[in-house]
Design an enzyme around this catalytic site. Structure first.
Site, PDB file in Angstrom:
ATOM      1  CG  HIS A 107      -1.992   1.028   1.124  1.00  0.00           C
ATOM      2  ND1 HIS A 107      -1.767   2.352   1.403  1.00  0.00           N
ATOM      3  CD2 HIS A 107      -3.281   0.942   0.724  1.00  0.00           C
ATOM      4  CE1 HIS A 107      -2.890   3.032   1.203  1.00  0.00           C
ATOM      5  NE2 HIS A 107      -3.816   2.198   0.793  1.00  0.00           N
ATOM      6  CD  GLU A 179      -5.233   1.650  -3.322  1.00  0.00           C
ATOM      7  OE1 GLU A 179      -6.429   1.641  -3.060  1.00  0.00           O
ATOM      8  OE2 GLU A 179      -4.345   1.707  -2.460  1.00  0.00           O
TER       9      GLU A 179
HETATM   10  C1  PEP Z   1      -6.677   3.377  -0.064  1.00  0.00           C
HETATM   11  O1  PEP Z   1      -5.926   3.976   0.683  1.00  0.00           O
HETATM   12  O2  PEP Z   1      -6.466   2.180  -0.354  1.00  0.00           O
HETATM   13  C2  PEP Z   1      -7.817   4.085  -0.622  1.00  0.00           C
HETATM   14  C3  PEP Z   1      -8.251   3.723  -1.794  1.00  0.00           C
HETATM   15  O3  PEP Z   1      -8.322   5.101   0.139  1.00  0.00           O
HETATM   16  P1  PEP Z   1      -9.543   6.078  -0.245  1.00  0.00           P
HETATM   17  O4  PEP Z   1     -10.656   5.225  -0.794  1.00  0.00           O
HETATM   18  O5  PEP Z   1      -9.918   6.730   1.044  1.00  0.00           O
HETATM   19  O6  PEP Z   1      -9.026   7.034  -1.259  1.00  0.00           O
END
Ligand code: PEP
Length: 274
Positions: A107, A179
């Site tokens: 992450h 992400e």
């Molecule tokens: C995350 O940190 O994996 C994430 C997607 O957070 P958010 O949905 O709050 O942007």
């Protein structure tokens, strides 16, 4: 064939809630119950896979609540050793013992706030898979990297180095979560479906180079970054997106369930099932 040149394949939608360092025991109990109950009465739920990843101290508690439901348990991290003198760490064996099916690795908060390297993440990926945990490997560029046109290079590096010595035979147990760091959290800027689609296409192409086109077509690639009920439909229908990894919105059962519903609708449209 889709616009990226891949033969369309039926992958499943995988929706995961990452609770991060949030909730008390009472809140975790309430949230897990509301999600399990909401899923229980949801039509079309067989079309998506759903998991939640509570903080370590509440894994056992939440695991008990989820027993018999269609929501799986996942962890947010692990230490890449079976056991030993690693004060404060949690092993993959312990996570399996608690009923975890999944573990989130790489992450961006761990990469950037805790300084985890690709090599360390790779160690975790390999140990997790060997221990029987399925892996959700997060990749994504920072805002500066995107501005410097380094997105492809960063995604390539994180994928190639994160998956060193991970054989093709276990890839069905690996999910990739794209992400973009700039889109995560309360201060994140929402990505456009086009940006999401483009990055997913880069990831699938890299996968094809690493493991062949068949594996690239089969790999589940989630999107994560400020996914909310309001934008879930547009994110989940972006080409190559197979569900979502959700932070903030996963702390509210109604919002999380609304995103799951969007995943079901998308799966129905594409003929996907879990
Ligand atoms: C995350 O940190 O994996 C994430 C997607 O957070 P958010 O949905 O709050 O942007």
């Amino acid at each position: 064939m889709n616009p990226q040149g891949f033969v369309d394949t039926v992958r499943h939608n995988f929706i995961v809630g990452n609770w991060k360092m949030h909730t008390t025991a009472a809140e975790a109990t309430q949230l897990a119950k509301a999600i399990a109950n909401g899923m229980g009465v949801m039509s079309g739920k067989d079309r998506v896979s759903v998991a939640v990843c509570p903080p370590f101290p509440y894994l056992a508690l939440v695991g008990e609540i989820l027993k018999g439901s269609c929501v799986a348990l996942g962890a947010q991290n692990l230490y890449p050793e079976k056991e030993g003198a690693f004060t404060g760490e949690v092993s993959p064996t312990m996570l399996r013992d608690l009923g975890c099916i999944y573990v989130i690795l790489g992450h961006s908060e761990r990469r950037h706030k805790l300084g985890e390297s690709d090599a360390f993440i790779n160690q975790k990926v390999r140990v997790a898979l060997t221990a029987g945990l399925d892996v959700i490997l997060c990749v994504g560029e920072t805002s500066d990297q995107r501005k410097a046109n380094q997105t492809e290079a960063v995604l390539d590096r994180q994928l190639v180095q994160g998956l060193v010595d991970v054989p093709a035979e276990v890839l069905t147990r690996v999910t990739i979560a794209y992400e973009p760091v700039w889109a995560i959290g309360a201060s994140g800027h929402e990505a456009t479906p086009q940006q999401v689609q483009d990055a997913h296409s880069l990831i699938r192409r890299r996968f094809a180079r690493m493991y062949g086109e068949k594996s690239a077509q089969a790999v589940v690639i989630q999107y994560g970054g400020s996914v909310k009920p309001e934008n879930a439909a547009s994110m989940l229908t972006a080409n190559g997106v197979d569900g979502a990894l959700i932070g903030g919105a996963s702390l509210h059962a109604d919002q999380f369930l609304a995103i799951v519903r969007a995943g079901i609708v998308e799966a129905q449209t594409k003929g996907k099932s879990a």
